[in-house]
Design an enzyme around this catalytic site. Structure first.
Site: not given
Lengths: 588, 578
Positions: B111, B388, B480-481
């Site tokens: 990340r 994403t 999809g958050g």
């Protein structure tokens, strides 16, 4: 997400503006303006992210068929500059190579052709026909109607039909159009999981015939293994002969000799006379309007078209949009409409050259309204009230195949054809390398043998020399209220075909589903005297509500395989139905 | 012998005979004619991603003898070229790897990290209000990218092929170009204003005069090819210390970004301990913080386990009601507790504990809906973009990779670093920028996920592997958050509980509830009868655009079943061999 905000903002704006409007004309003007801005904002957005499934998009031409090799063949022809009919004929012959259970030259079918120039639809009936010496007694045994072998072969119509279409409407030479099929037969293609599975599933009829057994199975009766290359040299030779000599070679020349030789040696009935006398026929398509959309389909001997139009005529009397897609109330209405349309089929449908089918009467809107009146939205009508008596069925196999084509000029072909059951009769003509149909099963052999009214005893469909047996194949075209071609569709599925198409059409017109969603949505089927059948995917809540209405829903294997093309907003949308693996839509 | 015994024996023999036939047919991958859709079937391994062309790259690596990690890295690099809105070099993500040799699962956290100069209130304007443009579309929105470091780390530690071998296919795609599908052309058109505002981006992804590419045209990415070649020559050092780093830092200095050469040199990949749970005999292994996905996936499965969703039936009001209530509670906890565990303490054990799940269940009624306001006094989540991407890989040796990575928004901040062809992420917006103040989507932040230097913003990415009898069975994940977690939950339930084939499980319509706003989102495809029943129970229902894009694989006997989610066109499952 950003688009959603835009949607919301635009809605706000619209409401604000409209609230200010006192004058009717400015409302119209501003609404138009908003619609236009809608279009320009989304001019490039043809993909709709509200739908889970998306069609294949193209702007010039498209082929959709049940087998990807054959779709590619049709696509190639279009790319080369062939028109829709060239591509359709290419696909028709290619499927005989790559989809042996339904694609064929030893069977028959129906083709609708739309000419963009004349804006007219023509229909070619190339249904197979009875040999002149056939009688119903031959087909009735203690255990029912004969299933496979040479006796059930009807005179095949596919080659006549495809060649006729090509002769009258094609642009490229027959050789060019047949080239992809010949290549596929010569070079071969890998056996898929699905083909392997179906060969195993359909082996009873195939193993009973030496030529089929040798071609498709190993000495231990196991089907061709997955990924092995299936080459068909004899079929390649046959197709090559047709490419060079046309349908004359099939109906009078050497191929005819091969068919007849094998037939007579094995208890079959097809003679050279039968073949020489066969011809594909021009028919006048039937049409009807559904909420302003024109539905054009195949007339008898295809009886599916009438059933489809009748179902839609009845449904038109109800507000399906309000009932909601695949809700219990919509399903109930569909079921009731199907029952009524089908019961007429039992009595009235047959080969129009032998029986006067009361088409106009059956398609009359007032008649439909009367039928609709007898529908109770809260309670299921018992079958006996619609159609008295026992109802033994004619077996109409689910294994037929449909393909749809459109070219850059806007010409379109909607074609359904079949061998009857999967792999037809199981008989491979040894020298020819192709399978023969088992369509003789589809006559009403019990005619005169019983007082019961049913499809098996129907006088309209009794066996007569040279006659075509009825079929539910329903190649269809739908036009928008403005008169533009909007849908090209059809399906396999035996007796379910018209029911399947009615649902896909209603999904688009009544429920405004996306095109791919309309095809993929779970389907129902209602046959006279049987339980309501449901594919998997319906909500348990809906099923409970159906039970309250009086239905006894039963789960079913998948129904049909709609390989369709939809036209909208300047784009071609191809939808391959995944119910049959290997289907493909391809275009440019 | 008496007649009874005779008949019993006969019966038993028949039973044995019949059951042995049954056992034989179970060896075949059954073409299932009761399902409307079918997965891809193959042997030798499988790659499923949001671009079939990238899946093919991965499958080819497997065919050439590479393992799942080799294929995964190659696919990820290819996606950076062919799926510019989410595939990336300038973003970050998470990779879950099951190694058959080591018999364990590792979780790689790559990340993005907040730059050293980042501060808690950096996205507030002079009035103390959240500044959306700053937080999402400026260079300030960029976190230090982790993708290149993450992929290289995974390859070196768990792969078998060279970095050069796995990066080559991406270079070829960038140099020779690829055909623009309708999907890409559509998205580039829609985002034209935003993306062409940046000169480098405009030059990379649009033709002269900012004209979008049309479907069927070939697009080449020469700057990106250059970057990939630098990476090939120098490895990740090119990105974090070398020529690419120089260009990034120069652009940052020129235009008010915060990332310095020190930031880039300091980027660290973290190997985490995966979170684990069980569901009706299956073992669920998923991503721990800095992703919240794994924790809450397991929490929700724990809450659903005591029930029989299968009996309730897929798509029934009853099963949807239950799932919605469960989701609410999980998301309430998420907003309260979750953040980067290098900076905050997260009660992982507690949240994934079955007793805790039971306690939460006590407050759930099967007949009535509960109001979100009554559930917790915490604050809801920052918005996470749906763009994403996830891909899944299984090889024939038993290795598995589940990888989700992103730029955050489609195309991230929309800013390409000039000369590199690399789009920068806008991941910093995933932090909660101001306590109590809504950001773009009305969502408000909480302390655990506040901005701090070098901290990773909380994510929902949920790459997941499900084991059966200690062998990998199902691998999946999704974009999809905030909907990722519920999406993965539902596909898993469809497979493990409703016995759907994998493709059916992926295609079936989905719901979502994230506690706040207190709205039940439903994709189209649910019955209006069901919706009516849900409304009766008190649910506020809103139709939703499609959620997620699950690219999944099942391994059973010697067959691999792959399902690409049709919600995103051009996705594809590619088998290694038929």
């Amino acid at each position: 997400m950003e688009l959603q905000i835009l949607d919301a903002l635009r809605q706000e704006l619209l409401l604000l503006v409209l609230r200010q409007m006192k004058d009717r004309y400015s409302i119209v003007f501003f609404s138009l303006l908003l619609c236009l801005s809608n279009n320009t904002l989304f001019a490039q957005t043809t993909l709709d992210y509200d739908n889970r499934i998306h069609p294949e998009l193209a702007q010039d031409y498209m082929v959709v068929s049940q087998n990807h090799h054959s779709t590619d063949a049709g696509y190639q022809i279009l790319k080369q500059g062939g028109n829709a009919i060239d591509a359709a004929v290419a696909v028709g012959f290619a499927l005989a190579v790559t989809l042996p259970r339904a694609g064929n030259i030893g069977g028959g079918g129906f083709m609708l052709i739309y000419s963009a120039d004349s804006q007219e639809v023509s229909a070619i009936d190339y249904r197979s026909a009875a040999p002149v010496t056939a009688t119903s007694e031959m087909y009735l045994t203690e255990s029912g109607v004969v299933r496979f072998g040479h006796l059930v072969n009807a005179v095949p119509g596919s080659v006549a039909g495809l060649i006729k279409a090509h002769k009258e409407y094609g642009k490229l030479s027959l050789k060019e159009v047949l080239r992809p099929a010949i290549q596929l037969a010569r070079k071969g293609f890998p056996v898929s999981y699905d083909l392997n599975y179906v060969l195993d599933w359909g082996k009873n009829s195939m193993l009973a015939n030496n030529a089929s057994k040798k071609k498709f199975y190993n000495p231990k009766d196991k089907p061709l293994p997955v990924a092995s290359i299936l080459k068909q040299p004899k079929l390649a030779r046959t197709l090559n002969i047709i490419a060079n000599k046309g349908d004359q070679a099939f109906y009078e020349g050497e191929i005819a000799d091969w068919i007849v030789e094998d037939s007579l040696a094995n208890g079959g009935l097809i003679t050279k006379g039968d073949l020489a006398n066969y011809s594909a026929k021009d028919r006048v398509p039937i049409e009807s309007f559904y909420r302003g959309y024109k539905i054009v389909s195949m007339p008898p001997a295809a009886s599916g078209g009438i059933v489809l139009l009748q179902i839609l005529n009845i449904l038109e009397n109800f507000d399906l949009t309000k009932s909601g897609h695949n809700s219990a109330s919509s399903i109930h209405l569909l079921s009731e409409a199907m029952l009524r349309a089908y019961s007429d089929r039992m009595k009235y449908h047959g080969d129009p050259d032998y029986f006067n089918v009361p088409i106009d009467g059956l398609l009359d809107k007032h008649y439909a309204k009367e039928r609709a009146k007898s529908i109770n939205s809260k309670v299921k009508t018992p079958s006996e009230d619609i159609f008295p008596g026992k109802i033994p069925f004619i077996d109409e196999s689910p294994d037929t195949t449909h393909f749809s084509v459109i070219d850059s000029d806007g010409n379109a072909v909607s074609n359904t054809y079949t061998l009857g059951s999967s792999f037809g009769s199981g008989v491979t003509v040894p020298e020819g390398g192709f399978l023969l149909n088992n369509q003789m099963r589809n006559f009403s052999h019990l005619y005169g043998k019983s007082d019961e009214l049913s499809l098996s005893t129907s006088s309209a469909n009794k066996l007569e020399p040279g006659k075509r047996m009825i079929s539910t194949q329903t190649p269809t075209l739908v036009f928008s209220p403005e008169g533009d071609l909007m849908m090209i569709l059809g399906s396999p599925g035996g007796g379910r075909i018209p029911n399947i198409l009615a649902q896909v059409i209603s999904n688009v017109i009544d429920h405004k589903l996306g095109f791919a969603e309309a095809v993929m949505a779970p389907r129902i089927n209602q046959r006279v005297g049987k339980n309501l059948e449901l594919e998997s995917g319906f909500s348990p809540d809906t099923i409970e509500l159906l039970k309250v209405i009086g239905h006894q829903p039963k789960p079913s294997t998948t129904m049909g395989s709609v390989q369709a093309i939809f036209l909208s907003q300047g784009y071609i949308h191809g939808v391959s139905d995944t119910r049959r693996p290997g289907a493909k839509a391809k275009g440019n | 012998m008496s007649k009874i015994i005779y008949s019993r024996i006969t019966f038993l023999i028949l039973l044995l005979f019949v059951s042995s036939i049954g056992a034989k047919t179970q060896d075949l991958p059954i073409i299932d004619y009761s399902s409307i859709t079918h997965p891809e079937i193959g042997t030798g391994g499988m790659v499923v991603s949001q671009r079939k062309i990238a899946s093919e790259v991965g499958a080819q690596i497997l065919r050439e003898g590479g393992n799942a990690v080799d294929a995964a890295v190659a696919t990820a690099l290819a996606l950076a070229v062919v799926l510019p809105r989410a595939g990336n070099l300038g973003g970050g993500g998470f990779m879950l790897i099951y190694s058959e040799e080591l018999k364990k699962t590792v979780a790689i956290d790559y990340r993005e990290m907040a730059p050293l100069q980042a501060s808690r209130d950096m996205f507030l304007d002079s009035n103390g209000n959240y500044d959306r443009k700053k937080a999402q579309f400026s260079l300030l929105s960029a976190g230090v990218p982790g993708t290149v470091a993450g992929l290289h780390y995974a390859l070196k530690k768990y792969g078998t092929l060279s970095w050069e071998a796995v990066i080559d296919p991406a270079i070829t795609l960038a140099e020779n170009g690829f055909e623009v599908p309708h999907d890409l052309s559509s998205v580039l058109s829609n985002y034209r204003n935003r993306l062409t505002a940046n000169e480098a981006t405009s030059r990379a992804y649009y033709k002269i005069n900012k004209v979008p590419y049309r479907a069927g045209e070939i697009i080449k990415l020469p700057d990106l090819a250059w970057s990939l070649k630098e990476l090939k020559k120098q490895g990740p050092a090119a990105f974090y210390k070398g020529k690419i780093a120089e260009k990034i830092v120069a652009e940052m200095e020129r235009n008010g970004g915060l990332i310095t050469s020190e930031d880039l040199a300091n980027y660290k990949v973290k190997e985490r301990v995966p979170v684990k749970g069980t569901y009706k005999g299956y073992e669920i292994v998923s991503m721990p913080p800095s992703s919240s996905g794994g924790v809450h996936l397991i929490q929700m499965l724990n809450m659903l386990e005591p029930f029989s969703l299968k009996e309730m039936g897929f798509g029934s009001a009853q099963s949807i009601h239950l799932m919605s209530e469960v989701m609410k509670r999980a998301y309430a906890d998420r907003s309260r507790y979750l953040g980067d565990t290098d900076f905050v303490s997260v009660p992982l054990r507690g949240l994934t504990n079955k007793e805790y799940a039971k306690a939460l269940l006590k407050e759930i009624s099967l007949t009535e809906v509960s109001s979100s306001a009554d559930i917790s006094n915490g604050n809801p989540l920052p918005y996470e973009s749906p763009d994403t991407t996830h891909f899944s890989v299984m090889d024939a040796k038993g290795n598995v990779v589940a990888n989700t990575y992103t730029l955050n928004f489609s195309y991230g901040s929309g800013i390409v670093i000039p000369g590199t062809g690399i789009l920068m992420n806008n991941e910093m917006d995933d932090f909660s920028s101001k306590k109590g103040v809504p950001n773009a989507y009305g969502l408000v932040g909480f302390e655990a996920n506040e901005i701090q230097a070098q901290k990773r913003p909380l994510s929902s990415m949920t790459p997941t592997i499900v084991f059966k009898d200690q062998k990998p069975y199902l691998v999946l994940g999704s974009p999809g958050g905030s909907r990722i977690i519920t999406t993965v939950l539902q596909v898993a339930i469809n497979v493990l509980e409703h016995d759907m084939n994998l493709k059916q499980a992926v295609i079936s319509p989905r719901i979502h509830h994230q506690w706040l706003p207190d709205v039940l989102l439903m994709e189209e495809g649910f019955s209006s009868d069901t919706i009516a029943l849900l409304k009766e129970k008190g649910h506020t229902i809103r139709p939703s655009r499609t959620m997620g894009s699950v690219q999944a694989i099942i391994s059973k006997d010697k067959y691999f079943y792959g399902a690409a989610d049709p919600r995103r066109p051009e996705a594809g499952a590619v088998v290694v061999s038929p």
